[in-house]
Design a protein around this motif. Structure first.
Motif, PDB file in Angstrom:
ATOM      1  N   TRP A 391       0.808  -1.213   0.000  1.00 57.24           N
ATOM      2  CA  TRP A 391       0.000   0.000   0.000  1.00 57.24           C
ATOM      3  C   TRP A 391       0.845   1.269   0.000  1.00 57.24           C
ATOM      4  CZ3 TRP A 391      -5.381   0.040  -0.346  1.00 57.24           C
ATOM      5  CH2 TRP A 391      -5.988  -1.223  -0.326  1.00 57.24           C
ATOM      6  N   GLU A 392       2.180   1.086   0.091  1.00 57.04           N
ATOM      7  CA  GLU A 392       3.112   2.221   0.094  1.00 57.04           C
ATOM      8  C   GLU A 392       2.728   3.238   1.158  1.00 57.04           C
ATOM      9  OE1 GLU A 392       2.947   3.497  -3.990  1.00 57.04           O
ATOM     10  OE2 GLU A 392       4.563   2.132  -4.543  1.00 57.04           O
ATOM     11  N   ARG A 393       2.350   2.676   2.296  1.00 51.56           N
ATOM     12  CA  ARG A 393       1.954   3.480   3.449  1.00 51.56           C
ATOM     13  C   ARG A 393       2.111   2.586   4.678  1.00 51.56           C
ATOM     14  NH1 ARG A 393      -0.262   5.055   8.327  1.00 51.56           N
ATOM     15  NH2 ARG A 393      -1.376   7.054   8.160  1.00 51.56           N
ATOM     16  N   GLU A 394       2.674   3.113   5.733  1.00 59.67           N
ATOM     17  CA  GLU A 394       2.928   2.296   6.911  1.00 59.67           C
ATOM     18  C   GLU A 394       1.633   1.676   7.424  1.00 59.67           C
ATOM     19  OE1 GLU A 394       6.092   0.929   9.418  1.00 59.67           O
ATOM     20  OE2 GLU A 394       6.065   2.092   7.566  1.00 59.67           O
ATOM     21  N   ALA A 395       1.600   0.343   7.495  1.00 58.54           N
ATOM     22  CA  ALA A 395       0.430  -0.343   8.045  1.00 58.54           C
ATOM     23  C   ALA A 395       0.385  -0.154   9.556  1.00 58.54           C
ATOM     24  CB  ALA A 395       0.485  -1.829   7.708  1.00 58.54           C
ATOM     25  N   VAL A 396      -0.830  -0.198  10.105  1.00 62.00           N
ATOM     26  CA  VAL A 396      -1.003   0.065  11.533  1.00 62.00           C
ATOM     27  C   VAL A 396      -1.744  -1.093  12.191  1.00 62.00           C
ATOM     28  CG1 VAL A 396      -0.938   2.576  11.348  1.00 62.00           C
ATOM     29  CG2 VAL A 396      -3.101   1.382  11.045  1.00 62.00           C
ATOM     30  N   HIS A 443      -8.376  -5.635  -5.773  1.00 64.64           N
ATOM     31  CA  HIS A 443      -7.108  -5.856  -6.472  1.00 64.64           C
ATOM     32  C   HIS A 443      -5.947  -5.875  -5.480  1.00 64.64           C
ATOM     33  CE1 HIS A 443      -4.128  -4.364  -9.788  1.00 64.64           C
ATOM     34  NE2 HIS A 443      -3.868  -5.599  -9.397  1.00 64.64           N
ATOM     35  N   LYS A 444      -5.835  -4.812  -4.676  1.00 63.80           N
ATOM     36  CA  LYS A 444      -4.716  -4.739  -3.754  1.00 63.80           C
ATOM     37  C   LYS A 444      -4.876  -5.720  -2.593  1.00 63.80           C
ATOM     38  CE  LYS A 444      -2.494  -0.837  -3.108  1.00 63.80           C
ATOM     39  NZ  LYS A 444      -1.319  -1.064  -3.985  1.00 63.80           N
ATOM     40  N   GLY A 445      -6.109  -6.119  -2.309  1.00 59.73           N
ATOM     41  CA  GLY A 445      -6.305  -7.156  -1.307  1.00 59.73           C
ATOM     42  C   GLY A 445      -5.680  -8.479  -1.751  1.00 59.73           C
ATOM     43  N   ILE A 446      -5.872  -8.836  -3.026  1.00 55.15           N
ATOM     44  CA  ILE A 446      -5.257 -10.061  -3.558  1.00 55.15           C
ATOM     45  C   ILE A 446      -3.739  -9.957  -3.474  1.00 55.15           C
ATOM     46  CG2 ILE A 446      -5.027 -11.565  -5.568  1.00 55.15           C
ATOM     47  CD1 ILE A 446      -7.733 -10.436  -6.561  1.00 55.15           C
ATOM     48  N   ARG A 447      -3.210  -8.830  -3.923  1.00 54.68           N
ATOM     49  CA  ARG A 447      -1.753  -8.625  -3.882  1.00 54.68           C
ATOM     50  C   ARG A 447      -1.241  -8.651  -2.436  1.00 54.68           C
ATOM     51  NH1 ARG A 447       1.013  -6.079  -8.270  1.00 54.68           N
ATOM     52  NH2 ARG A 447       2.240  -4.988  -6.671  1.00 54.68           N
ATOM     53  N   SER A 448      -2.029  -8.088  -1.514  1.00 51.96           N
ATOM     54  CA  SER A 448      -1.606  -8.064  -0.104  1.00 51.96           C
ATOM     55  C   SER A 448      -1.494  -9.466   0.459  1.00 51.96           C
ATOM     56  CB  SER A 448      -2.605  -7.250   0.720  1.00 51.96           C
ATOM     57  OG  SER A 448      -2.607  -5.886   0.341  1.00 51.96           O
ATOM     58  N   TRP A 449      -2.503 -10.305   0.189  1.00 54.57           N
ATOM     59  CA  TRP A 449      -2.446 -11.675   0.704  1.00 54.57           C
ATOM     60  C   TRP A 449      -1.275 -12.437   0.090  1.00 54.57           C
ATOM     61  CZ3 TRP A 449      -4.188 -12.579   5.100  1.00 54.57           C
ATOM     62  CH2 TRP A 449      -5.451 -12.146   5.540  1.00 54.57           C
ATOM     63  N   ALA A 450      -0.991 -12.180  -1.178  1.00 53.51           N
ATOM     64  CA  ALA A 450       0.157 -12.846  -1.797  1.00 53.51           C
ATOM     65  C   ALA A 450       1.448 -12.483  -1.066  1.00 53.51           C
ATOM     66  CB  ALA A 450       0.247 -12.465  -3.277  1.00 53.51           C
ATOM     67  N   ARG A 451       1.591 -11.219  -0.729  1.00 56.35           N
ATOM     68  CA  ARG A 451       2.779 -10.785   0.007  1.00 56.35           C
ATOM     69  C   ARG A 451       2.831 -11.388   1.407  1.00 56.35           C
ATOM     70  NH1 ARG A 451       5.527  -6.298  -2.184  1.00 56.35           N
ATOM     71  NH2 ARG A 451       4.428  -5.176  -3.851  1.00 56.35           N
ATOM     72  N   ILE A 452       1.665 -11.430   2.081  1.00 58.72           N
ATOM     73  CA  ILE A 452       1.627 -11.972   3.444  1.00 58.72           C
ATOM     74  C   ILE A 452       1.937 -13.467   3.432  1.00 58.72           C
ATOM     75  CG2 ILE A 452       0.104 -12.450   5.408  1.00 58.72           C
ATOM     76  CD1 ILE A 452      -1.337  -9.780   4.687  1.00 58.72           C
ATOM     77  N   ILE A 453       1.302 -14.200   2.507  1.00 59.12           N
ATOM     78  CA  ILE A 453       1.553 -15.629   2.398  1.00 59.12           C
ATOM     79  C   ILE A 453       3.040 -15.887   2.147  1.00 59.12           C
ATOM     80  CG2 ILE A 453       1.140 -17.658   0.950  1.00 59.12           C
ATOM     81  CD1 ILE A 453      -1.722 -16.542   0.509  1.00 59.12           C
TER      82      ILE A 453
END
Length: 458
Positions: A391-396, A443-453
């Protein structure tokens, strides 16, 4: 295989992923209405077929209510369980929808394209982000990404009556090292969020009885005990002028937010003016001395959800009612025990009853404690970094004011910690007409899970 190729695959395959989501959204899987039981079966069958096509060993498990879907892929590495639900809320009032709620479509809005339809955000769009991330891994590498179980419920929107018995009966199958829950949202648009704590809840209801029958207010006005007047006094006694609950011992087990939590929350992108203004308020009305987010995430509450009695019809009726009624809910935090809070609340009310009044309480007791996640686990930091990169933003790591009982059940029944990550926005109108899910979130949710996995499943 580099993660970048999986992310590229997600980007190029997005139209197909959208088509699959639309197919699932067209199934009116309303769990609370028996008339839609066959549609819930259809949705479960659809998911089983999709998961089997990816290489999962997927099955539909019958329950006394709606089916559970469980899919398993065994591989080396930590066992991760993903939870979502495929059932949806009823669509009433239908007249307020701008289109058929089960004829989903992509609509352009000033904030970008959205997927419009019942279940788009809660929870079909969300659960499909995880499934599509698995699909991209399979397409690129030829194998599913890790030691995974996918657990999809069909009764979340109708109280989950089959969930606890099912989890207890299948504990050995479901138990994993960590649960991932997608049925949640971001604290602000574009701010990826991991829920570190959820408030619990208890429900109660009482009837205050006064005269034996309704009375003529001319014959008895003055001498008679008026239950509506007396119940208003009782309700007013629950809080002081600063918004603090006055029930003795109510705050036992309530921790203050840590300085680290306060710092994260202060930098989470929350727009207080927009949050309050969107519902017609100009200031927060909770306890003095606590910020709006602290009031919502870290403080317990007593709320009056319904208060009624006497004549409700057209015109007027000169009556002193024999009864008055009240519905109450409490949001719980920290180590607050629902049974203990209920006992203290009832004692507060009962010790203030006037002469000639009596009270009856609801016997259908309902309550669950707060869920506090073990955010010290390394998976939380790994997921936070993955989300920040996407997300190019610090997650909280945030709190949540609502209750998601499944998180507590995983801990209580299966001994598992849970991590809640979702990509919904507060304006998604879940449970309301014209529900939507941002295409960006999907879209970014799919990409996020890929990164987390990629970070936690290896």
């Amino acid at each position: 295989m580099p993660l970048s190729k999986v992310l590229d695959r997600i980007d190029t395959a997005l139209p197909d992923a959208m088509d699959r989501l639309m197919a699932l959204l067209r199934i009116p899987s309303i769990s609370t209405d028996p008339a839609y039981a066959a549609e819930c079966d259809k949705a479960a069958d659809w998911l089983v077929e999709e998961l089997q096509s990816l290489g999962f060993k997927a099955e539909k498990h019958e329950t006394p209510g709606r089916p559970m879907v469980v899919a398993r892929h065994e591989a080396p590495g930590p066992h991760i369980l993903f939870y979502g639900h495929y059932d949806v809320q009823p669509v009433d009032p239908l007249s307020l929808w701008h289109r058929d709620p089960f004829d989903p479509a992509i609509e352009e809005t000033p904030k970008g394209p959205v997927i419009r339809g019942r279940g788009a955000s809660d929870d079909k769009g969300q659960l499909m982000t995880f499934i599509e991330a698995c699909r991209a891994y399979k397409d690129v590498t030829g194998a599913l990404p890790g030691n995974l179980t996918i657990f999809l419920e069909g009764e979340e929107e109708s109280g989950s009556p089959s969930l606890i018995p099912y989890m207890k009966a299948h504990a050995d199958t479901l138990r994993a090292e960590l649960a991932l829950i997608c049925d949640t949202s971001m604290v602000s648009p574009g701010v990826p969020s991991i829920a570190g704590q959820l408030r619990g809840m208890l429900k109660d209801e009482f009837t205050l009885h006064g005269p034996r029958i309704d009375l003529h207010s001319g014959h008895y006005g003055g001498p008679a005990l008026n239950p509506l007047r007396e119940i208003s006094k009782l309700i007013a006694s629950l809080h002081d002028d600063t918004g603090r609950v006055t029930v003795e011992g109510f705050y036992d087990g309530v921790p203050d937010p840590t300085p680290e939590q306060k710092a994260q929350w202060a930098d989470c992108g929350f727009d207080e003016a927009e949050y309050l203004g969107s519902v017609g308020m100009t200031r927060a009305h909770g306890e003095d001395g606590y910020s709006t987010l602290e009031q919502q995430w870290a403080r317990p509450t007593i709320e009056i959800n319904g208060l009624w009695g006497g004549y409700q019809g057209a015109g007027s009726k000169t009556v002193i009612p024999a009864e008055a009624h009240c519905k109450i809910t409490c949001r719980l935090v920290g180590d607050m025990d629902p049974d203990d809070v209920r006992a203290k609340l009832r004692a507060h009310i009962e010790t203030r009853l006037p002469v000639d009044a009596r009270i009856t309480w609801d016997s259908d007791l309902e309550g669950s404690p707060a869920a506090v996640m073990n955010t010290a686990r390394p998976e939380f930091e790994a997921a936070r970094q993955a989300l920040s990169e996407e997300w190019e933003r610090e997650a909280v790591i945030v709190g949540m004011g609502g209750s998601i009982p499944i998180a507590g059940y995983f801990k209580e029944i299966l001994g598992m910690d849970a991590m809640l990550i979702g990509f919904a926005n507060d304006d998604d109108a879940i449970h309301s007409p014209n529900e939507k899910y941002d295409v960006k979130s999907f879209h970014k949710g799919i990409r996020s899970w890929a990164r987390i996995i990629d970070r936690i499943a290896g």
